[in-house]
Design a protein around this motif. Sequence first.
Motif, PDB file in Angstrom:
ATOM      1  N   HIS A   1     -54.369  20.663  40.594  1.00  0.00           N
ATOM      2  CA  HIS A   1     -54.186  21.951  39.946  1.00  0.00           C
ATOM      3  C   HIS A   1     -53.816  21.788  38.466  1.00  0.00           C
ATOM      4  O   HIS A   1     -54.418  20.988  37.771  1.00  0.00           O
ATOM      5  CB  HIS A   1     -53.155  22.772  40.726  1.00  0.00           C
ATOM      6  CG  HIS A   1     -53.608  23.144  42.107  1.00  0.00           C
ATOM      7  ND1 HIS A   1     -53.643  22.235  43.151  1.00  0.00           N
ATOM      8  CD2 HIS A   1     -54.062  24.327  42.621  1.00  0.00           C
ATOM      9  CE1 HIS A   1     -54.095  22.825  44.237  1.00  0.00           C
ATOM     10  NE2 HIS A   1     -54.368  24.080  43.945  1.00  0.00           N
ATOM     11  N   SER A   2     -52.821  22.542  37.989  1.00  0.00           N
ATOM     12  CA  SER A   2     -52.493  22.509  36.565  1.00  0.00           C
ATOM     13  C   SER A   2     -51.945  21.161  36.117  1.00  0.00           C
ATOM     14  O   SER A   2     -52.076  20.797  34.940  1.00  0.00           O
ATOM     15  CB  SER A   2     -51.492  23.620  36.224  1.00  0.00           C
ATOM     16  OG  SER A   2     -50.315  23.492  36.988  1.00  0.00           O
ATOM     17  N   SER A   3     -51.357  20.390  37.028  1.00  0.00           N
ATOM     18  CA  SER A   3     -50.866  19.061  36.655  1.00  0.00           C
ATOM     19  C   SER A   3     -52.024  18.109  36.368  1.00  0.00           C
ATOM     20  O   SER A   3     -51.955  17.282  35.445  1.00  0.00           O
ATOM     21  CB  SER A   3     -49.971  18.484  37.758  1.00  0.00           C
ATOM     22  OG  SER A   3     -48.785  19.245  37.891  1.00  0.00           O
ATOM     23  N   ALA A   4     -53.106  18.224  37.141  1.00  0.00           N
ATOM     24  CA  ALA A   4     -54.302  17.430  36.847  1.00  0.00           C
ATOM     25  C   ALA A   4     -54.910  17.870  35.516  1.00  0.00           C
ATOM     26  O   ALA A   4     -55.340  17.032  34.707  1.00  0.00           O
ATOM     27  CB  ALA A   4     -55.324  17.582  37.972  1.00  0.00           C
ATOM     28  N   PHE A   5     -54.932  19.172  35.260  1.00  0.00           N
ATOM     29  CA  PHE A   5     -55.433  19.702  33.994  1.00  0.00           C
ATOM     30  C   PHE A   5     -54.638  19.132  32.821  1.00  0.00           C
ATOM     31  O   PHE A   5     -55.196  18.658  31.825  1.00  0.00           O
ATOM     32  CB  PHE A   5     -55.348  21.230  34.040  1.00  0.00           C
ATOM     33  CG  PHE A   5     -55.925  21.929  32.843  1.00  0.00           C
ATOM     34  CD1 PHE A   5     -56.835  21.317  31.987  1.00  0.00           C
ATOM     35  CD2 PHE A   5     -55.566  23.254  32.573  1.00  0.00           C
ATOM     36  CE1 PHE A   5     -57.370  21.988  30.893  1.00  0.00           C
ATOM     37  CE2 PHE A   5     -56.099  23.926  31.484  1.00  0.00           C
ATOM     38  CZ  PHE A   5     -56.991  23.279  30.639  1.00  0.00           C
ATOM     39  N   GLU A   6     -53.322  19.152  32.927  1.00  0.00           N
ATOM     40  CA  GLU A   6     -52.472  18.593  31.875  1.00  0.00           C
ATOM     41  C   GLU A   6     -52.723  17.100  31.687  1.00  0.00           C
ATOM     42  O   GLU A   6     -52.721  16.596  30.560  1.00  0.00           O
ATOM     43  CB  GLU A   6     -51.005  18.825  32.211  1.00  0.00           C
ATOM     44  CG  GLU A   6     -50.526  20.243  32.032  1.00  0.00           C
ATOM     45  CD  GLU A   6     -49.049  20.354  32.326  1.00  0.00           C
ATOM     46  OE1 GLU A   6     -48.241  20.100  31.416  1.00  0.00           O
ATOM     47  OE2 GLU A   6     -48.689  20.672  33.480  1.00  0.00           O
ATOM     48  N   PHE A   7     -52.890  16.400  32.794  1.00  0.00           N
ATOM     49  CA  PHE A   7     -53.167  14.955  32.707  1.00  0.00           C
ATOM     50  C   PHE A   7     -54.422  14.707  31.876  1.00  0.00           C
ATOM     51  O   PHE A   7     -54.424  13.867  30.968  1.00  0.00           O
ATOM     52  CB  PHE A   7     -53.334  14.378  34.109  1.00  0.00           C
ATOM     53  CG  PHE A   7     -53.783  12.938  34.115  1.00  0.00           C
ATOM     54  CD1 PHE A   7     -52.867  11.911  34.035  1.00  0.00           C
ATOM     55  CD2 PHE A   7     -55.133  12.620  34.194  1.00  0.00           C
ATOM     56  CE1 PHE A   7     -53.278  10.575  34.028  1.00  0.00           C
ATOM     57  CE2 PHE A   7     -55.558  11.303  34.183  1.00  0.00           C
ATOM     58  CZ  PHE A   7     -54.627  10.278  34.098  1.00  0.00           C
TER      59      PHE A   7
END
Length: 328
Positions: free
Chosen positions: A7-13
């Motif tokens: 989710h958004s953590s993968a996006f930030e990564f």
Amino acid sequence: MPVCLSHSSAFEFYRGCGERGIDTSRLPKSGSIGDFSALHVFEALEDEGLSGMLALPVHVAVRERTHQRFQRGVVKHGVSVELPNPAAYKVSESLYVALPELCLVQMGAQASEVDLALLAYEFCGFYAVRTPKDGGVAVSSRGGKASRPLWGEEFACRKPLTTVRKAHRFARSVPGMHGVKSARKVLSYIQDGSISPVQTAMVLLLAGPTRIGGMGFEGAILNKLVPTREGERWADIVWPQYGIGLELSDCASVAAYRSRLQRDRRRRMTKVDEVSVFAACSQDFTDLDRFDSLARDIARAMGKRVRISLRGHRQRQAVLRSRLLPMP
């Protein structure tokens, strides 16, 4: 067991890979969701020097049916559908990250259509918006509002993480996954190869569907090499079926802009071999009256009139502009 950012953590990564010196094209694809755990999340991030890279809570994917806050600062997302294998990049023995195609579908369950479109353009484009120092990404939930306009965002150049075709293929392979309908809707009008947030804003304002506030000028492609009297040059947006293109060329001052605007308006419809190139400046997009004039010029070149029957389109356009453009 390793953990898998989602989710958004993968996006930030993915946004932070350039600054961290991580080349995703060199990461091996490995692992299925059944291999991942929600334990030891912060230890895995710390081992890779990524503990300050992600905003809290950290989102991870597991093979369960529950979607809940697992521990302080961690949300685990259960995946009950069968995913293509592999489904993630292997960053280290203890840390994986959902593939961009999977992340796009996951975000389809959380983000508004406009923000999902921006994510898709970024994943399929040659740039990554720089995450602010306070962490987090400016993604609004459905009905919510993101805090920062896209136009003028700082960005870093990078190779595309995926393509529209690959993302479509992945979405077709997970028909029952939460968020896939939203992802497929966005992928129906996203284009590969945007080179900047400004270019993404341009194409969404002009070619985005009317339901999100775009003008609905369909069939646009980005960064096409077109013939001109001075030789070949790149046009930012081209509608090949109509033989017209758009080039953004900023001016140094308002006075210079006004002078150039008059000159450019006169030459906008000048035939350059097979393509008529429209010249535009930033103000053609940031100023609503000038944008309306540009849209009428493009529609006229297409042999159309600007007639949008969708009720409330002006309000939708205002919302889209507030997300994409700096406020006056």
